[in-house]
Motif scaffolding. Structure first.
Motif: not given
Ligand code: NAP
Length: 343
Positions: A251-261
């Motif tokens: 799973r890609v952590p939410a903060d990583v997803q947010r900063f690397a949309r």
């Protein structure tokens, strides 16, 4: 190459801030492993040569006490292993990144004098008095008299570069910054910024650039090549994707997803994961770590990668990747895979 003019004796100058005293601590343990070979890149703008590989200290805003201890250990490990370029900014952790870097470097045997410290003035502080005040704060947190390179973190359309660039040049003339540069600047913004410098030159433009994220960076890179501006490539490992992470359904952590949309956008993710798996296979055939392809592909294009690391082991892994030099044929193949031209 333009040289910094000798400061005029009569010019009224603010004294450089005295470094803050640090509590005496024992110097970092001497290294038991050979330091990495990281070549210096001469800057056309002058100043200290720029190391080809660096460690970035953004850390996605994870700044709990436990994270701070790990960040310090990561910086210490990087220094011990021969990394000298450290990238920070006044906005990272609200100044905590600079403070931690200063603390760790001051524990080294020569107080980090051989480091190449880069910091950035926030896009919210681009008026001349703010630029100066930001640098004063940065130097206090780092406990240094100067930084080797000072960047405009990003342009702000509300503040003309005719205000910001002369302010940076003034700090350069005073010797408080070894070289000046920018970050996240387009070709037009680079041209506009250069118009407002008289003696200094833009040494660096720091942009997001990796095998999967290149459309915006490449025209900028072309311009920088012509103008003798070094491109520092941030997010070189696509937040771990180009080092083999997230390839097995993790799973890609939410903060990583947010900063690397752009990387983890649901529409694009499965394509990029498939290409990353092909890059992993290529790396296995070439008998190099996957990250070595990501880092040396950037280097082969003239850019200098600045990677992030959440733990000391990632520094070790990325230095091992740097030490393995993939052939030009492997890098060409990687380029075709990342473009989707080869499975
Ligand atoms: N100028 C700007 O606007 C700007 C913007 C962004 C970044 N930057 C600078 O560039 C630096 C690097 O950017 P980035 O953090 O996005 O770069 P990155 O190197 O692409 O990503 C770093 C992340 O990838 C993971 N990672 C690192 N090495 C790994 C390995 N060997 N195997 C698996 N995963 C690995 C870690 O994630 P975990 O921490 O989750 O383990 C690490 O935090 C920043 O720290 C900052 O200094 C500048």
């Amino acid at each position: 190459m333009k040289k910094r003019p000798a400061p005029a004796k009569s010019r009224a100058r603010r004294p450089a801030p005295a470094p803050r005293r640090r509590p005496k601590t024992s110097p970092a343990r001497p290294s038991t492993v050979a330091p990495a070979t990281i070549e210096p890149i001469p800057l056309a703008a002058g100043g200290k040569p720029h190391p080809a590989l660096g460690l970035g200290l953004w850390a996605l805003g994870r700044w709990t006490a436990e994270d701070e201890a790990r960040t310090k250990a990561t910086i210490g490990r990087a220094y011990e292993r021969g990394i000298r370029w450290f990238d920070t900014a006044e906005v990272y952790g609200g100044g905590r990144s600079e403070r931690l870097l200063g603390e760790v470097l001051h524990r080294t045997s020569n107080a980090g004098a051989d480091s190449f410290v880069v910091s950035k003035v926030s896009w919210e502080h681009l008026r001349p008095t703010q630029v100066r005040a930001s640098l004063v704060g940065t130097l206090e947190r780092l406990a240094r008299r100067s930084v080797d390179l000072y960047l405009v973190h990003a342009p702000d359309t509300r503040v003309p570069l005719s205000e910001t660039m002369p302010a940076l040049e003034g700090l350069w003339k005073e010797g408080r910054v070894g070289a000046i540069g920018v970050s996240n600047f387009s070709v037009e913004e680079l041209e506009e910024a250069a118009r407002h410098l008289t003696e200094a030159r833009i040494a660096v433009n720091q942009v997001r650039y990796n095998l999967f994220d290149r459309d915006e960076a490449e025209p900028v890179l072309e311009h920088c090549r012509r103008e003798g501006i070094l491109v520092e490539a941030y997010t070189p490992l696509a937040r771990g994707l180009l080092a083999g992470r997230y390839l097995d359904g993790k799973r890609v952590p939410a903060d990583v997803q947010r900063f690397a949309r752009r990387l983890f956008d649901p529409d694009r993710r499965s394509t990029l994961v498939a290409r990353a798996r092909a890059l992993r296979d290529l790396a296995a055939r070439a008998e190099v770590p996957m990250a070595s392809i990501a880092l040396h592909w950037l280097r082969s294009r003239g850019a200098a990668p600045v990677f992030g690391a959440g733990r000391p082991e990632q520094v070790d892994a990325n230095l091992a990747a740097w030490a393995a030099r993939p052939s030009a044929r492997v890098l060409d193949e990687a380029d075709a895979i990342a473009r989707g031209e080869r499975a």
